[in-house]
Design a protein around this motif. Structure first.
Motif, short mmCIF file in Angstrom:
data_model
loop_
_atom_site.label_atom_id
_atom_site.label_comp_id
_atom_site.label_asym_id
_atom_site.label_seq_id
_atom_site.Cartn_x
_atom_site.Cartn_y
_atom_site.Cartn_z
N LEU A 168 0.84 -1.20 0.00
CA LEU A 168 0.00 0.00 0.00
C LEU A 168 0.87 1.25 0.00
CD1 LEU A 168 -2.58 -1.09 2.73
CD2 LEU A 168 -3.02 -0.93 0.27
N PRO A 169 0.35 2.37 -0.48
CA PRO A 169 1.11 3.62 -0.38
C PRO A 169 1.51 3.88 1.07
CG PRO A 169 -0.82 3.92 -1.77
CD PRO A 169 -0.95 2.55 -1.17
N GLU A 170 2.72 4.29 1.27
CA GLU A 170 3.24 4.44 2.63
C GLU A 170 2.36 5.34 3.48
OE1 GLU A 170 7.52 5.40 4.82
OE2 GLU A 170 7.31 5.55 2.64
N SER A 171 1.76 6.35 2.87
CA SER A 171 0.94 7.30 3.63
C SER A 171 -0.36 6.68 4.13
CB SER A 171 0.62 8.52 2.76
OG SER A 171 -0.11 8.12 1.60
N LEU A 172 -0.75 5.52 3.57
CA LEU A 172 -2.02 4.90 3.94
C LEU A 172 -1.86 3.66 4.81
CD1 LEU A 172 -3.95 5.09 0.54
CD2 LEU A 172 -4.18 6.61 2.51
N ARG A 173 -0.64 3.18 4.98
CA ARG A 173 -0.45 1.89 5.66
C ARG A 173 -0.96 1.90 7.10
NH1 ARG A 173 5.75 0.96 3.48
NH2 ARG A 173 5.17 0.96 1.25
N ALA A 174 -0.66 2.96 7.82
CA ALA A 174 -1.03 2.99 9.24
C ALA A 174 -2.54 2.98 9.45
CB ALA A 174 -0.40 4.21 9.91
N GLU A 175 -3.28 3.53 8.49
CA GLU A 175 -4.74 3.61 8.65
C GLU A 175 -5.48 2.53 7.88
OE1 GLU A 175 -6.53 6.74 5.68
OE2 GLU A 175 -4.70 7.59 6.57
N ALA A 176 -4.76 1.61 7.23
CA ALA A 176 -5.42 0.57 6.45
C ALA A 176 -6.27 -0.32 7.35
CB ALA A 176 -4.38 -0.27 5.72
N ARG A 177 -7.46 -0.64 6.89
CA ARG A 177 -8.37 -1.51 7.63
C ARG A 177 -8.07 -2.96 7.28
NH1 ARG A 177 -11.03 -1.06 12.31
NH2 ARG A 177 -12.69 -2.62 12.44
N LEU A 178 -7.90 -3.80 8.29
CA LEU A 178 -7.66 -5.23 8.08
C LEU A 178 -9.00 -5.95 8.06
CD1 LEU A 178 -5.83 -7.71 7.82
CD2 LEU A 178 -5.62 -7.71 10.33
N VAL A 179 -9.27 -6.65 6.95
CA VAL A 179 -10.53 -7.35 6.77
C VAL A 179 -10.25 -8.81 6.45
CG1 VAL A 179 -12.65 -7.53 5.40
CG2 VAL A 179 -11.70 -5.27 5.96
N PHE A 180 -10.74 -9.71 7.28
CA PHE A 180 -10.63 -11.14 7.04
C PHE A 180 -11.90 -11.62 6.33
CE2 PHE A 180 -7.88 -10.45 10.71
CZ PHE A 180 -6.76 -11.18 10.36
N THR A 181 -11.72 -12.51 5.37
CA THR A 181 -12.87 -13.03 4.65
C THR A 181 -12.79 -14.54 4.54
OG1 THR A 181 -14.16 -12.88 2.61
CG2 THR A 181 -11.78 -12.68 2.40
N ALA A 182 -13.96 -15.19 4.55
CA ALA A 182 -14.06 -16.64 4.41
C ALA A 182 -15.33 -16.94 3.63
CB ALA A 182 -14.08 -17.32 5.78
N HIS A 183 -15.43 -18.16 3.13
CA HIS A 183 -16.58 -18.54 2.32
C HIS A 183 -17.84 -18.55 3.19
CE1 HIS A 183 -18.97 -20.35 -0.76
NE2 HIS A 183 -17.93 -20.59 -1.54
N SER A 184 -18.87 -17.85 2.73
CA SER A 184 -20.14 -17.86 3.45
C SER A 184 -20.82 -19.21 3.28
CB SER A 184 -21.05 -16.75 2.92
OG SER A 184 -22.23 -16.67 3.70
N ILE A 185 -21.72 -19.53 4.21
CA ILE A 185 -22.54 -20.73 4.13
C ILE A 185 -23.96 -20.36 4.53
CG2 ILE A 185 -20.65 -22.34 4.59
CD1 ILE A 185 -21.66 -22.53 7.49
N PRO A 186 -24.97 -21.13 4.10
CA PRO A 186 -26.34 -20.84 4.52
C PRO A 186 -26.49 -20.94 6.03
CG PRO A 186 -26.29 -22.42 2.70
CD PRO A 186 -24.88 -22.27 3.19
N LEU A 187 -27.28 -20.06 6.61
CA LEU A 187 -27.49 -20.10 8.06
C LEU A 187 -28.04 -21.44 8.52
CD1 LEU A 187 -28.91 -16.56 8.93
CD2 LEU A 187 -26.55 -17.38 9.00
N ARG A 188 -28.84 -22.09 7.67
CA ARG A 188 -29.42 -23.37 8.08
C ARG A 188 -28.37 -24.46 8.22
NH1 ARG A 188 -32.35 -23.75 2.28
NH2 ARG A 188 -30.64 -24.61 1.04
N ALA A 189 -27.19 -24.24 7.60
CA ALA A 189 -26.11 -25.21 7.70
C ALA A 189 -25.10 -24.85 8.78
CB ALA A 189 -25.39 -25.32 6.36
N ALA A 190 -25.22 -23.66 9.35
CA ALA A 190 -24.18 -23.17 10.26
C ALA A 190 -24.06 -24.01 11.53
CB ALA A 190 -24.44 -21.71 10.62
#
Length: 351
Positions: A168-190
């Motif tokens: 990332l641009p150095e000026s934006l690194r400190a404020e970058a938001r960390l977002v984790f993602t995983a495959h969604s599943i139907p709630l009925r299967a959770a």
């Protein structure tokens, strides 16, 4: 309890390796689920964008090469086989070959770090189905445990996050938001294998990786949902969340696909294409962390899991602030929860 093995089977999801294989593969994946043909055609376009070749088989073959190299480094001999649930090499054919080769007992590494039905119990069903297809003489197949909290998995993702942020641009690194993602599943299967087992494990692993990278604050979101819009799935969706972040003034996001162990189609299309295009339109600078893929450390992790069962070792885990969610309920630790063990068994009775 220690258990010896005379082979290792790497068991994965599978993917097409040419345009003519895309639709047959998708029909295998969705058989019995009532997915309309137009939805399959849409997904097929994702694969055809890459000439009909999913990266997953190639990554798994490279990972097997690393496993074999690591075995040489350790001075060990263990044949390594490769089988898939949905496409060639199919697990039934692989287990037949193992039987012909005289394999009596093999460890099975499934390329999913998680408990729950799709990540664990369905692989148990694959094992039962393949052994039943081979019949008498089929080897005993022992599925290794989930590894979402293994130190090497945490380290691989933590390093990948740091490397992504560094792009990332150095000026934006400190404020970058960390977002984790995983495959969604139907709630009925959770809750199929225990109350929100998969979701709790994803949150747990995200917390371990965030701590290892020095992030106190982060988000966990979901991706790649499919099916009718009226069926509820795990939320928030990563695309909707990105829009929310943009509205709040976020200028940079580091996305870590913690739910995936390889850069297969749902990473390279859903994140590197669709999400990247959305981020560009929203004025967000997006960096995507790599997955473990075929790193030597991933091969070491797999052989560590084999050693845990073979030598009766204590599991290697990074301990978080909350109790570890699920797994290790059976004698050999191959099931995540009693509910998962039960979930895996109807397949055995139907053969």
């Amino acid at each position: 309890m220690s258990r010896s093995f005379d082979a290792l089977l790497v068991l994965s999801f599978g993917g097409p390796e040419g345009p003519e294989q895309v639709m047959p593969f998708l029909e295998n994946v969705t058989r019995g689920r009532g997915i309309p043909p137009e939805r399959l055609a849409t997904v097929a376009e994702h694969y055809l964008h890459f000439d009909g070749v999913s990266p997953i088989n190639g990554i798994n073959r490279a990972l097997i090469d690393e496993i074999r190299a690591e075995l040489v480094e350790r001075g060990e001999q263990l044949p390594v086989y490769f089988g898939n649930r949905n496409w060639h090499p199919l697990i039934e054919d692989t287990v037949a070959a193992m039987t012909s080769d005289g394999v009596a007992r093999a460890a099975v590494f499934a390329t999913s770090a998680w408990g729950g039905y799709s990540g664990c119990a369905q692989y148990q069903e694959d094992i039962v189905r393949a052994r039943a297809a081979v019949g008498e003489g089929a080897p005993e197949l022992v599925k290794l445990r989930q590894f979402f909290d293994h130190p090497l998995l945490v380290a691989m993702f933590a390093d990948a996050v740091a490397e992504a942020v560094a792009t990332l641009p150095e000026s934006l690194r400190a404020e970058a938001r960390l977002v984790f993602t995983a495959h969604s599943i139907p709630l009925r299967a959770a809750d199929r294998c225990g109350p929100d087992l998969y979701g709790r494990q994803v949150h747990y692993a995200a917390g371990l990786i965030a701590a290892a990278t020095g992030y106190d604050d982060y988000d966990v979101v979901w991706q790649s949902r499919s099916g009718p819009p009226q069926v509820p799935w795990l939320e928030p969706d990563v695309a909707e969340h990105l829009s929310t972040l943009a509205a709040s003034g976020t200028k940079a996001v580091a996305v870590c696909p913690v739910g995936f162990v390889s850069d297969h189609i749902e990473v390279v299309w859903d994140l590197d294409n669709e999400l990247a295009e959305q981020a560009d339109k929203l004025g967000i600078v997006l960096a995507r962390a790599s997955t473990p893929n075929a790193q030597r450390r991933f091969a070491q992790l797999i052989l560590d899991l084999v050693d845990e069962v073979r030598d009766g070792r204590e599991p290697m885990r990074v301990i978080g602030a909350q109790p570890v969610p699920g797994y290790g309920s059976s004698v050999d630790g191959s099931f995540c929860t009693p509910a998962c063990e039960v979930s895996a068994r109807p397949s055995a009775g139907s053969q």
